[in-house]
Enzyme design. Structure first.
Site, PDB file in Angstrom:
ATOM      1  N   CYS A 353      -1.121  23.235 -17.804  1.00 47.85           N
ATOM      2  CA  CYS A 353      -1.936  24.537 -18.351  1.00 47.85           C
ATOM      3  C   CYS A 353      -1.567  25.842 -17.608  1.00 47.85           C
ATOM      4  O   CYS A 353      -1.190  27.040 -18.296  1.00 47.85           O
ATOM      5  CB  CYS A 353      -3.156  24.506 -18.386  1.00 47.85           C
ATOM      6  SG  CYS A 353      -4.084  22.880 -18.440  1.00 47.85           S
ATOM      7  N   ARG A 382      -0.369  13.481  -9.446  1.00 46.18           N
ATOM      8  CA  ARG A 382      -1.993  13.386  -8.803  1.00 46.18           C
ATOM      9  C   ARG A 382      -2.093  12.394  -7.836  1.00 46.18           C
ATOM     10  O   ARG A 382      -1.640  11.320  -7.815  1.00 46.18           O
ATOM     11  CB  ARG A 382      -2.849  13.214 -10.113  1.00 46.18           C
ATOM     12  CG  ARG A 382      -2.791  13.860 -11.337  1.00 46.18           C
ATOM     13  CD  ARG A 382      -3.557  13.751 -12.427  1.00 46.18           C
ATOM     14  NE  ARG A 382      -3.553  14.814 -13.490  1.00 46.18           N
ATOM     15  CZ  ARG A 382      -4.125  14.799 -14.583  1.00 46.18           C
ATOM     16  NH1 ARG A 382      -5.000  13.783 -14.868  1.00 46.18           N
ATOM     17  NH2 ARG A 382      -4.025  15.814 -15.619  1.00 46.18           N
ATOM     18  N   GLN A 400       2.799  14.082 -19.017  1.00 45.03           N
ATOM     19  CA  GLN A 400       1.638  14.254 -20.394  1.00 45.03           C
ATOM     20  C   GLN A 400       2.556  14.972 -21.449  1.00 45.03           C
ATOM     21  O   GLN A 400       3.268  15.711 -21.204  1.00 45.03           O
ATOM     22  CB  GLN A 400       0.753  15.405 -19.643  1.00 45.03           C
ATOM     23  CG  GLN A 400      -0.067  14.684 -18.796  1.00 45.03           C
ATOM     24  CD  GLN A 400      -1.370  15.807 -18.655  1.00 45.03           C
ATOM     25  OE1 GLN A 400      -0.923  16.857 -18.279  1.00 45.03           O
ATOM     26  NE2 GLN A 400      -2.729  15.305 -18.748  1.00 45.03           N
ATOM     27  N   ASP A 402       1.930  17.189 -23.353  1.00 41.77           N
ATOM     28  CA  ASP A 402       0.942  18.298 -23.427  1.00 41.77           C
ATOM     29  C   ASP A 402       1.408  19.280 -24.684  1.00 41.77           C
ATOM     30  O   ASP A 402       2.389  19.572 -25.062  1.00 41.77           O
ATOM     31  CB  ASP A 402       0.984  19.101 -22.219  1.00 41.77           C
ATOM     32  CG  ASP A 402      -0.405  19.066 -21.488  1.00 41.77           C
ATOM     33  OD1 ASP A 402      -1.377  18.874 -22.135  1.00 41.77           O
ATOM     34  OD2 ASP A 402      -0.236  19.224 -20.148  1.00 41.77           O
ATOM     35  N   HIS A 404      -0.146  23.405 -25.860  1.00 41.97           N
ATOM     36  CA  HIS A 404      -1.328  24.502 -25.610  1.00 41.97           C
ATOM     37  C   HIS A 404      -1.100  25.363 -26.831  1.00 41.97           C
ATOM     38  O   HIS A 404      -0.088  25.815 -27.267  1.00 41.97           O
ATOM     39  CB  HIS A 404      -1.204  25.238 -24.153  1.00 41.97           C
ATOM     40  CG  HIS A 404      -1.116  24.531 -23.134  1.00 41.97           C
ATOM     41  ND1 HIS A 404      -0.440  23.959 -22.416  1.00 41.97           N
ATOM     42  CD2 HIS A 404      -2.439  23.960 -22.708  1.00 41.97           C
ATOM     43  CE1 HIS A 404      -0.975  23.064 -21.563  1.00 41.97           C
ATOM     44  NE2 HIS A 404      -2.283  23.363 -21.553  1.00 41.97           N
ATOM     45  N   LYS A 490     -14.480  18.919 -24.830  1.00 45.51           N
ATOM     46  CA  LYS A 490     -13.542  18.329 -25.612  1.00 45.51           C
ATOM     47  C   LYS A 490     -13.965  17.109 -26.473  1.00 45.51           C
ATOM     48  O   LYS A 490     -14.789  16.499 -26.445  1.00 45.51           O
ATOM     49  CB  LYS A 490     -12.475  17.507 -24.397  1.00 45.51           C
ATOM     50  CG  LYS A 490     -13.247  16.500 -23.465  1.00 45.51           C
ATOM     51  CD  LYS A 490     -12.652  16.041 -22.434  1.00 45.51           C
ATOM     52  CE  LYS A 490     -13.356  14.950 -21.480  1.00 45.51           C
ATOM     53  NZ  LYS A 490     -12.625  14.013 -20.618  1.00 45.51           N
ATOM     54  N   HIS A 536      -5.908  23.200 -25.288  1.00 49.53           N
ATOM     55  CA  HIS A 536      -5.493  22.023 -24.593  1.00 49.53           C
ATOM     56  C   HIS A 536      -5.437  20.884 -25.206  1.00 49.53           C
ATOM     57  O   HIS A 536      -6.537  20.558 -25.801  1.00 49.53           O
ATOM     58  CB  HIS A 536      -6.067  21.787 -23.162  1.00 49.53           C
ATOM     59  CG  HIS A 536      -6.323  23.036 -22.351  1.00 49.53           C
ATOM     60  ND1 HIS A 536      -5.584  23.343 -21.112  1.00 49.53           N
ATOM     61  CD2 HIS A 536      -7.178  23.954 -22.584  1.00 49.53           C
ATOM     62  CE1 HIS A 536      -6.218  24.348 -20.495  1.00 49.53           C
ATOM     63  NE2 HIS A 536      -7.087  24.897 -21.201  1.00 49.53           N
TER      64      HIS A 536
END
Length: 663
Positions: A353, A382, A400, A402, A404, A490, A536
């Site tokens: 992000c 992570r 990911q 991802d 946005h 979420k 997100h």
């Protein structure tokens, strides 16, 4: 006193009566079957507590008797929690000097962590089960006591005048748990025979309520005390328990199926990926694994282009100040990796992000640019404890999928709705039509104002309430209070696999806070600066984990469009090799991932190997096929007869292009 039953009818009981007394007043069968109670006090009508059958009732209480009959999750939780205590008692009997830590219930079972005086192996599980069976047969009553902090420390501390030597004395992990509790709290302990445990409860009223033949110890693992690698490594013993032998048998059968479909085993057998001590928790993808990876990514990219997304890429390492500004440093630093560049602190990104926000800030944005949908296949790292690493399901780096979305507040609801529909479309393409949805609200640890959270939560709930599924029925979802991301509420999407397991993959998070913290704006039609809303969004979640889910869902027999080898050409003899290469060339020209097996092994052996490699199409060529320009087709182990080469290629290519799923 008078209590109220679930159907609203009153029941008169003597003062001081218990849940067990209420069950007996209703009928002897219910009294015998009762294992716990759900009690709502008149003074707290919004709070229902799960309590022991020995718990006292008060005038005006509402009571629901809990039994093991039916599909009651509370009943199964009590059963499994009690099973974990019985297992701990059995281990202390078999391994004197054992120190026991915590033993909670988990999905489909329970575990308990121990510091054992000697190594324990999988073969010891049978011994422990036999000792558990003895404890069950002894029908030991399970009693609850409320202690002060000092009394509890005396029970679990070193043996002395207040606490004679016994299996429950000198238990440092229990002492540590007690010391962490507020001093004024009453501490509950449960006793069965010579075993005492620190526990909130409730529990079965006696050990024989856990029937013999209804429990099974399943595995061992290592686990750090309190999940901290600086603490002692403990032995975690996993088990499960059910109300009946039949339910346990069905569960064990499902576990065996899962073992056969274990993606780690399939990955090894099909030469897809591997793990090495040089990079613990970091998967190494082989050539065939990358074929699956690229098939997933190619589809992902094509669908995102069609849905109006642009793809971006952001760096792996960014300055610490950015993570402080975004809130990740405060809320997520324990899961991050760090380094220094030119003497300055940097962090390896655990999420995409903040980098995406910098792309947004790289130029002035107008309301005409919005909604702006930026997608990223971002590799994140992570810090996961070694004890929780598990194949592709739990790794230390992953990709990911991802995206946005930056939009005006007025566009927010339509954008969320579009993502919900996109989510279902993508899952259906991979063969997942059973999707469970959760709406998670503000957690205790969060950033942003109350107004931001109320607006974001309201948007998500309105979209879900208005949406309908593929069957035309309204979407159903579960509210999960307090489980949102630290920056916004979420919607989580859980797909169900062929074995009935659910996997949380997709998520949609509405964020008013981070755009403010990183000061991103757009110029409105009024020529003034405004704050966009940030969505997100991930669909598959982790590409690595999703690949593991696919492998287990299909048992390695992936749909042809995903299979690493879609067709295998097998010439019967050396004289057919030239035609075999011609067939291979035709397949390649059509974009089909194909190999040729011209080893000197027998045809039967090569056919069997191709089936073991889960190749959807085996194309055998011999004298007849060479003469007639045909191939003998085997589709997933089933003979389909001969077909002209051009027709076979066209058919396979069409199946791939249409992304057909196995029947």
């Amino acid at each position: 006193m008078q209590i109220t039953l679930p159907d609203g009818s009153p029941l008169e009981l003597a003062d001081g009566a218990s849940v067990r007394d209420a069950a007996a007043a209703i009928g002897p069968r219910l009294a015998k079957a009762a294992i716990a109670g759900r009690v709502t006090a008149a003074s707290h009508p919004d709070v229902t507590l799960l309590v022991d059958v020995s718990a006292p009732l008060h005038d005006g209480d509402s009571v629901d008797i809990v039994t093991l009959k039916g599909d009651d999750p509370d009943a199964i939780d009590v059963l499994r929690h009690s099973a974990s205590h019985i297992m701990a008692q059995a281990i202390l009997r078999l391994f004197p000097g054992t120190k026991y830590a915590i033993g909670p219930t988990i999905e489909n079972g329970f575990y308990y962590d121990f510091q054992l005086p000697e190594p324990v192996t999988e073969t010891d599980l049978v011994r422990i089960e036999k000792e558990m069976a003895k404890i069950v047969s002894q029908n030991l009553p399970v009693t609850r006591a409320e202690l002060t902090r000092a009394e509890a420390l005396a029970v679990f501390g070193p043996a002395g005048a207040a606490a004679p030597a016994g299996p429950s004395s000198d238990q440092p992990f229990k002492v540590a748990l007690i010391e962490d509790l507020p001093g004024e709290e009453t501490i509950s302990v449960y006793t069965q025979g010579d075993f005492v445990d620190l526990c909130r409860g409730p529990h079965l009223p006696s050990t024989n309520k856990l029937g013999n033949g209804t429990f099974k110890l399943t595995s061992l693992a290592g686990a750090y005390w309190r999940g901290d690698e600086k603490n002692a490594m403990l032995t975690r013993v996993y088990g499960t328990a059910f109300a009946t032998k039949e339910e346990l048998a069905a569960h064990l059968e499902a576990l065996e199926l899962a073992r056969q479909r274990d993606h780690r085993r399939i990955g090894r057998d099909l030469d897809l990926f591997s793990f090495h001590e040089e990079g613990p928790g970091f998967p190494f993808f082989h050539a065939k694994g990358m074929r699956i990876w690229n098939a997933i990514i190619d589809y992902w990219r094509a669908e995102h282009v069609a849905a109006g997304y642009e793809e971006i890429r952001t760096p792996q390492i960014l300055r610490r100040e950015l993570w402080e500004l975004s809130g990740h440093w405060e809320n997520y630093k324990d899961n991050m990796y760090f380094t220094q560049i030119d003497g300055q602190p940097f962090a390896v990104k655990p999420m995409n992000c903040p980098g995406g926000l910098l792309v947004y800030k790289s130029r002035r944005r107008s309301y005409r640019d919005l909604p702006l949908r930026l997608a990223e296949l971002g590799q994140v790292h992570r810090h996961e404890m070694s004890g929780v690493l598990h194949g592709l399901f739990r790794v230390r780096y992953f990709t990911q999928d991802d995206a946005h979305i930056y939009c005006t507040p007025e566009q927010l609801e339509d954008e969320v709705r579009g993502v919900v529909r996109f989510m279902h479309q993508i899952y259906a393409a991979f063969g997942f039509s059973d999707v469970k949805i959760e709406l998670s609200t503000r957690p205790d640890k969060s950033i942003g104002s109350d107004e931001m959270w109320e607006r974001a939560e309201g948007t998500l709930s309105r979209v879900l309430d208005a949406e309908k599924g593929a069957d035309g029925e309204p979407l159903t979802y579960v509210l999960n209070p307090g489980d949102g991301a630290f920056y916004g509420p979420k919607i989580d999407f859980h797909i169900r696999d062929v074995m009935g397991r659910t996997w949380q993959c997709g998520t949609i998070q509405v964020d008013f806070a981070m755009p403010e913290r990183l000061d991103i704006t757009y110029t409105g039609a009024d020529n003034e600066e405004h704050r966009p809303v940030m969505i997100h969004r991930a669909l598959l979640g982790s590409i690595e984990r999703f690949m593991g889910i696919l492998l287990e869902h299909y048992g390695g027999n992936l749909p042809t469009w995903l299979a690493p080898v879609q067709a295998l050409v097998i010439p019967i003899a050396d004289r057919h090799a030239a035609y075999g290469h011609e067939v291979l060339g035709a397949l390649h020209q059509a974009g089909i991932r194909a190999d040729l097996d011209e080893r000197s092994e027998s045809m039967g052996r090569r056919i069997r190997d191709g089936q073991l490699q889960k190749v959807p199409y085996l194309l055998v060529v011999g004298d007849k096929e060479q003469e007639t320009r045909e191939v003998a087709v085997r589709e997933r182990g089933e003979q389909k007869g001969s077909a002209l080469l051009a027709d076979a290629v066209t058919r396979i290519a069409a199946e791939i292009a249409e992304r057909r799923l196995p029947a």
